[in-house]
Write a protein that holds these residues in place. Structure first.
Motif, short mmCIF file in Angstrom:
data_model
loop_
_atom_site.label_atom_id
_atom_site.label_comp_id
_atom_site.label_asym_id
_atom_site.label_seq_id
_atom_site.Cartn_x
_atom_site.Cartn_y
_atom_site.Cartn_z
N ASN A 95 0.86 -1.19 0.00
CA ASN A 95 0.00 0.00 0.00
C ASN A 95 0.89 1.23 0.00
N LEU A 96 0.53 2.18 -0.83
CA LEU A 96 1.21 3.47 -0.88
C LEU A 96 0.15 4.54 -0.70
N GLY A 97 0.21 5.25 0.42
CA GLY A 97 -0.82 6.24 0.71
C GLY A 97 -0.22 7.54 1.19
N MET A 98 -1.01 8.60 1.10
CA MET A 98 -0.55 9.91 1.55
C MET A 98 -1.17 10.19 2.91
N TYR A 99 -0.41 9.89 3.96
CA TYR A 99 -0.84 10.09 5.33
C TYR A 99 0.16 11.04 5.99
N ARG A 100 -0.32 12.15 6.48
CA ARG A 100 0.60 13.17 6.95
C ARG A 100 1.48 12.64 8.08
N VAL A 101 2.71 13.18 8.14
CA VAL A 101 3.71 12.73 9.10
C VAL A 101 4.22 13.95 9.88
N GLN A 102 4.10 13.90 11.20
CA GLN A 102 4.58 14.98 12.05
C GLN A 102 5.98 14.64 12.53
N ILE A 103 6.97 15.49 12.21
CA ILE A 103 8.36 15.15 12.48
C ILE A 103 8.98 15.96 13.61
N SER A 104 8.17 16.81 14.27
CA SER A 104 8.67 17.54 15.43
C SER A 104 7.49 17.97 16.28
N GLY A 105 7.79 18.36 17.53
CA GLY A 105 6.75 18.88 18.41
C GLY A 105 6.11 17.81 19.27
N ASN A 106 5.16 18.24 20.08
CA ASN A 106 4.42 17.37 20.99
C ASN A 106 5.38 16.55 21.85
N ASP A 107 5.07 15.27 22.06
CA ASP A 107 5.87 14.42 22.94
C ASP A 107 6.80 13.48 22.18
N TYR A 108 7.03 13.76 20.90
CA TYR A 108 7.89 12.88 20.11
C TYR A 108 9.35 13.07 20.51
N GLN A 109 10.05 11.96 20.63
CA GLN A 109 11.48 12.00 20.94
C GLN A 109 12.22 12.57 19.73
N PRO A 110 12.92 13.69 19.91
CA PRO A 110 13.59 14.31 18.76
C PRO A 110 14.51 13.33 18.04
N GLU A 111 14.46 13.38 16.72
CA GLU A 111 15.28 12.58 15.80
C GLU A 111 14.87 11.12 15.72
N ARG A 112 14.12 10.63 16.70
CA ARG A 112 13.84 9.19 16.78
C ARG A 112 12.39 8.84 16.53
N GLU A 113 11.46 9.81 16.69
CA GLU A 113 10.04 9.47 16.58
C GLU A 113 9.30 10.49 15.73
N ALA A 114 8.27 10.01 15.05
CA ALA A 114 7.39 10.86 14.26
C ALA A 114 5.96 10.33 14.41
N GLY A 115 5.01 11.20 14.19
CA GLY A 115 3.60 10.80 14.24
C GLY A 115 3.08 10.46 12.87
N LEU A 116 2.35 9.36 12.77
CA LEU A 116 1.77 8.94 11.49
C LEU A 116 0.26 8.99 11.60
N HIS A 117 -0.32 9.98 10.94
CA HIS A 117 -1.76 10.22 11.02
C HIS A 117 -2.45 9.59 9.81
N TYR A 118 -3.08 8.43 10.03
CA TYR A 118 -3.87 7.90 8.93
C TYR A 118 -5.33 7.80 9.36
N GLN A 119 -6.21 8.16 8.43
CA GLN A 119 -7.63 8.21 8.71
C GLN A 119 -8.27 6.85 8.40
N ILE A 120 -9.54 6.72 8.75
CA ILE A 120 -10.23 5.47 8.46
C ILE A 120 -10.34 5.26 6.95
N HIS A 121 -10.56 4.03 6.56
CA HIS A 121 -10.69 3.65 5.15
C HIS A 121 -9.39 3.85 4.39
N ARG A 122 -8.26 3.64 5.03
CA ARG A 122 -6.97 3.73 4.38
C ARG A 122 -6.30 2.36 4.38
#
Length: 471
Positions: free
Chosen positions: A164-191
């Protein structure tokens, strides 16, 4: 022949006067996005920001900023796509017998990705903080990748045929993510990624993920295409790009495009989620902070001379409007085959695409009845709401072709006039309560939960609509 990579695309656009270089220093925090949106609203060119504050990588915006430019990017291969549609060829069947397919349509060879052992994208590595830190709106929770191509494979059936290749936004800084090591992957339903993630969770294993950025423009379009289940986006990218997609193995076991500009490689933690967002979204308001899967980043690759493509979204119309129009041109003719009896559908961009869906169907259940009323239309409405991303519609208005054979869904005023002249408000509203709704829809009782309504109208006009204000 389509573009081999983003570099060749940029060069072609510049030669044809469709790209402008911006040498002035601009900040990826708010400034770059603001410029891109204003140029989009003016129908302007693609923009190459060569001097991004605090970042070594140039940024490319407004690549798909007009429908005309989007068509231009794929001018060599659109006739092939049109032939596939006209002949009602199912690429999934062609993939099963590629040898026979080549006789009928030589371009079918582009459906098969090509494995290579070396690639420019493997030449260099960097870190998340050194990537362009795009913040589009003041209340965004951090920097986001806004044109990501998120690649996964079925854990139970590895390989590109079950990818599967989809366009799901990726948060690479901010919030509680460990810098350089973690990112948020936001995928919606029906993906499609949700199916792979569910398999990985059932096995108790992390889900391997590669996030591609840049590369051949056909990969970006493939990531947003509503393809039938079982049709790999890599195959469509090859067909639209006019060449086999060259893929090289990554250290996490998944392939990556040899001509990608960047690849963020890692795994989804099977036991953790973290708050992602807020994010100024395409409905014109912020999607709020919610828990989403965490991507544990292992490597960040980039090619020499890499360029970071991006878009910004917000109250429509925006650049993603061109995506929607282009996708409709490619797939609109297939609607009657996918949804029998349905003549056409139109997701209204001004409403944010998913919230408002217009449709023309057929009413043939009782053709001998003295008065036509919605019957088959309701069957078709439920079929629409059970079909892929069309199921995210909140308001579905559906008319009968028999009442007005020349009715045009893109004449929105004319369509609503037709409907409002015929609808019986006592019987023609059909509510579906406590169901799944678009993740970005905050009108429900909770995230992904709410209601929908179908307004179906058929038969003779019931009323004359006033056309002037009294007095």
């Amino acid at each position: 022949m389509g573009y081999r990579n983003l570099t060749s695309c940029i060069a072609d656009l510049e030669r044809s006067g469709q790209l402008v270089r911006i040498a002035d220093e601009l900040d990826a925090n708010l400034e770059v996005g603001a410029v891109q949106r204003r140029v989009y609203q003016a129908g302007g060119p693609a923009l190459l920001f060569e001097n991004v504050k605090g970042c070594q990588f140039p940024m490319l915006g407004n690549l798909f900023g007009t429908l005309e430019r989007t068509r231009y990017l794929f001018r060599d291969t659109l006739p092939t796509i049109e032939r596939f549609v006209a002949l009602k060829l199912d690429p999934r069947e062609l993939l099963k017998q590629p040898g026979k397919s080549l006789t009928a349509l030589p371009a079918a060879r582009f459906l098969l990705p090509k494995q290579v052992n070396s690639a420019a994208v493997l030449a260099r590595q960097t870190t998340l903080s050194k990537l362009p830190q795009l913040i589009s709106w003041p209340m965004d929770g951090g920097a986001f990748v806004t044109l990501p191509q998120v690649y996964t494979e079925s854990p139970s059936r590895p390989g590109w045929r079950h990818s599967n290749l989809g366009m799901y936004r990726v948060q690479i800084s901010g919030n509680d993510y460990q810098p350089e090591r973690e990112a948020g992957l936001h995928y919606q339903i029906h993906r499609g990624i949700g199916v792979h993630h569910a398999e990985a969770l059932a096995q108790g294993h992390p889900l391997r993920v590669n996030v591609f950025v840049g590369g051949p423009p056909s990969m970006t379009v493939a990531a947003v295409m509503p393809l039938p289940e079982g049709m790999p986006e890599l195959s469509f990218a090859g067909l639209l790009g006019g060449r086999r997609m060259e893929m090289v193995p990554a250290e996490n076991g998944l392939p990556m495009p040899a001509e990608a500009d960047f690849v963020v490689s890692g795994t989804l933690d099977p036991e953790r989620t973290l708050p992602e967002g807020p994010f100024g979204d395409h409905l014109g308001y912020y999607s709020l902070k919610h828990d989403f899967p965490v991507l544990t980043v292992e490597q960040v690759y980039h090619r020499p001379g890499a360029v970071w493509p991006f878009t910004t979204v917000g109250r429509p119309p925006q650049e993603d409007t061109s995506f929607g129009a282009f996708i409709h041109e490619l797939t609109g003719a297939l609607i009657p085959d996918v949804l029998p009896g349905v003549v056409s559908v139109h997701a209204v961009d001004a409403a944010g695409v998913h919230p408002l869906l217009l449709a023309i169907g057929s009413e043939r259940y009782v053709p001998y009845a003295e008065q036509r009323k919605p019957m088959e239309l309701l069957t078709q409405a439920h079929a629409i709401l059970g079909q892929g991303q069309l199921s995210l519609a909140k308001f579905l208005w559906i008319a009968a072709r028999e009442d007005a054979p020349v009715l045009d869904l893109h004449d929105i005023e004319g369509f609503f006039r037709h409907m409002l002249e015929r609808v019986d408000w006592r019987t023609d509203l059909h509510f579906d309560t406590r169901t799944t709704i678009d993740t970005l829809d905050y009108s429900g009782t909770a995230l992904n939960e709410g209601s929908k309504v179908v307004i179906a109208a058929a038969g003779e006009r019931r009323r004359e609509l006033p056309v002037e204000l009294p007095g």
